[in-house]
Scaffold this active site. Sequence first.
Site, short mmCIF file in Angstrom:
data_model
loop_
_atom_site.label_atom_id
_atom_site.label_comp_id
_atom_site.label_asym_id
_atom_site.label_seq_id
_atom_site.Cartn_x
_atom_site.Cartn_y
_atom_site.Cartn_z
N LYS A 155 -3.63 -0.24 0.10
CA LYS A 155 -3.05 -1.24 -0.78
C LYS A 155 -3.62 -2.62 -0.42
CE LYS A 155 0.93 -3.19 0.59
NZ LYS A 155 0.90 -3.91 1.85
N ASP A 184 0.26 4.72 0.78
CA ASP A 184 1.40 3.84 1.07
C ASP A 184 1.87 4.35 2.42
OD1 ASP A 184 3.98 2.92 1.51
OD2 ASP A 184 4.31 2.61 -0.63
N HIS A 185 1.59 3.61 3.48
CA HIS A 185 1.80 4.21 4.81
C HIS A 185 3.27 4.55 5.08
CE1 HIS A 185 2.82 0.12 6.18
NE2 HIS A 185 3.38 0.70 7.22
N LYS A 189 5.67 8.00 7.29
CA LYS A 189 6.62 7.84 8.40
C LYS A 189 7.52 9.07 8.46
CE LYS A 189 6.82 2.79 8.23
NZ LYS A 189 6.52 2.22 9.54
N GLU A 223 11.71 -7.82 8.70
CA GLU A 223 10.73 -7.95 9.79
C GLU A 223 10.95 -9.27 10.53
OE1 GLU A 223 6.54 -6.36 8.74
OE2 GLU A 223 7.24 -7.40 6.96
N ASP A 242 3.54 -7.48 -1.75
CA ASP A 242 3.16 -6.90 -0.47
C ASP A 242 4.09 -5.75 -0.05
OD1 ASP A 242 1.66 -6.92 2.03
OD2 ASP A 242 3.48 -7.73 2.96
N HIS A 247 6.31 -0.16 -0.74
CA HIS A 247 7.19 0.49 0.24
C HIS A 247 8.65 0.61 -0.25
CE1 HIS A 247 3.67 -0.09 2.52
NE2 HIS A 247 3.96 -1.26 3.05
N LYS A 347 10.10 -11.60 5.77
CA LYS A 347 9.46 -11.84 7.07
C LYS A 347 10.30 -12.88 7.82
CE LYS A 347 4.98 -10.21 6.08
NZ LYS A 347 4.99 -8.88 6.67
C1 BG6 Z 1 2.30 -3.62 5.17
C2 BG6 Z 1 2.48 -5.04 4.73
O1 BG6 Z 1 2.01 -2.79 4.09
O2 BG6 Z 1 3.50 -3.18 5.80
C3 BG6 Z 1 2.84 -5.93 5.90
O3 BG6 Z 1 1.26 -5.50 4.15
C4 BG6 Z 1 4.04 -5.38 6.62
O4 BG6 Z 1 3.08 -7.26 5.48
C5 BG6 Z 1 3.85 -3.91 6.95
O5 BG6 Z 1 4.21 -6.13 7.81
C6 BG6 Z 1 5.13 -3.31 7.50
O6 BG6 Z 1 4.86 -2.01 7.94
P1 BG6 Z 1 5.69 -1.36 9.12
O7 BG6 Z 1 5.15 0.02 9.23
O8 BG6 Z 1 5.47 -2.20 10.32
O9 BG6 Z 1 7.13 -1.41 8.68
#
Ligand code: BG6
Length: 508
Positions: A155, A184-185, A189, A223, A242, A247, A347
Amino acid sequence: MISAQRPGPVVITIFGGGGDLAWRKLVPALFDLYRDEWLPEQFAIVGIDKESYSAAAYQEHVEDGVKRFARHRKNAKAWKGFASAVSYQKLDFTKKKSFQTLLAKIEKIEKEWDQKACRIFYFAIPPSLIEPVSHLLADSGLTAESKLARIVVEKPFGRDYESARKLNEMMKHCFEESSVFRIDHYLGKETVQNIVAFRFANAIFEPLWNRNYIDHVQITVSEQLGVGHRGAYYDHAGALRDMVQNHLLQLLCLTAMEPSVRFVADELRNRKVDVLRAVQLFDHEDVTELAVRGQYAAGWIERNSVAAYRHEEKVAENSSTETFAALKLHVDNWRWQGVPFYLRTGKRLRETLTSIAIQFRPVPHQAFPVEAIEAWEPNRLIINVQPRKGIRIRFQAKQPGLKMVLNPVDMQFNYSDSYDQEPPDAYETLLLDVMLGDQTLFMRHDQIEAAWKIVDPITEVWDATSPPDFPDYPAGSWGPENAHALIARDGRTWLSLPLDDDDEDERK
Ligand code: BG6
């Protein structure tokens, strides 16, 4: 994800092999897969980028990443075997010639192995390069055998519906959809995958999982981190693009989707698209009432003073980019009619945590005397995605004693108590799935487009007007006042999602 097995021979080419993603996530994840014997005997990792690295210097660079970020970072023993499969090539991705060089390199590897390999091309590159690289890659013949070709795209996939649609068209022209893996990581998880298991492998929750029993749902991804060195990207993206478009909407899909008949990629993805298509789209005039944005001012995170967003590296001094977003969504279908879904992300918030809270309706009739129910609360189920991984269910119990007094108590499942092994990182799961050609945990073209359709009306309004009150929340808080007002208008509050066991309603 569906049935993991050891893949066949594979060559993984990382476009952007000298960049942060390769160093921090991809190579460490590949190393962990190697250590746990998930990689095939014949594998090669080819980093390509514009910087010059000798083979040894590149190996040293990625070893540093492995030592810092891999699960097996303390076990350097395996490093030598792994490193012998890692190479680097300085290449300009915008030149046709580079792709001929790459083709020759991969063919040479395959010749040595005396067999064809699965060819993975990982785009860890800026969005502006996706189109030229796709065309050159397709034209070079590197992906000619579509069954063995995999293109992995990070992304952001587009900036809005229209740009994502065009990007999808372009990719469709270059590759088969079955070769395209849009990451989409969050979907990799462990705890996110568990949402499906929790909902559909147990008989006791699903009967309650609807408008008859659920009052509302809250999805929080907060975060403590600021934007770090990513100011140049983030200032053009903002929290909505973002985090929410991908997510948070994926978490919404998994929470709200219908069960699928079979556990196969396209059926699961169909069920998720159904959710996105059912989300009521905002009219422009609804945006102020149903969506809130915020931006962090200077403040304190765990006793450290941190700078305001506008003072971050590569961020405009008068930036009106949001670092916080909260929305109230409705999913217009039979199951969820009238149940609001509140989403928030930001954030520099007080805690780093991701959770889904399901708030159930009150009991239909309170038979207990008023004194007994002073502390009474409706049932609540919280899926903690991170950092504490687990599920807790809140219900009422009689407080021990001679009087009838009811108190909320929690029943908990913690991954760390129930399982000894450390869960794999999301990128390990996703990379293994790419090797196996399993697209279950990846975004199909229509999912991406449907998600942009939800976000677009909001970004259109926000992009057109600068918020006069930015910055509007101190770093270390739970976000702007307006976010509290968004939910308070419905007579509700954001639930506290503590990392310890004391669950009180959230203080600002
Ligand atoms: C990313 C965003 O896709 O996911 C970042 O671009 C964000 O801004 C991050 O910090 C959060 O991922 P995780 O796995 O740390 O929750």
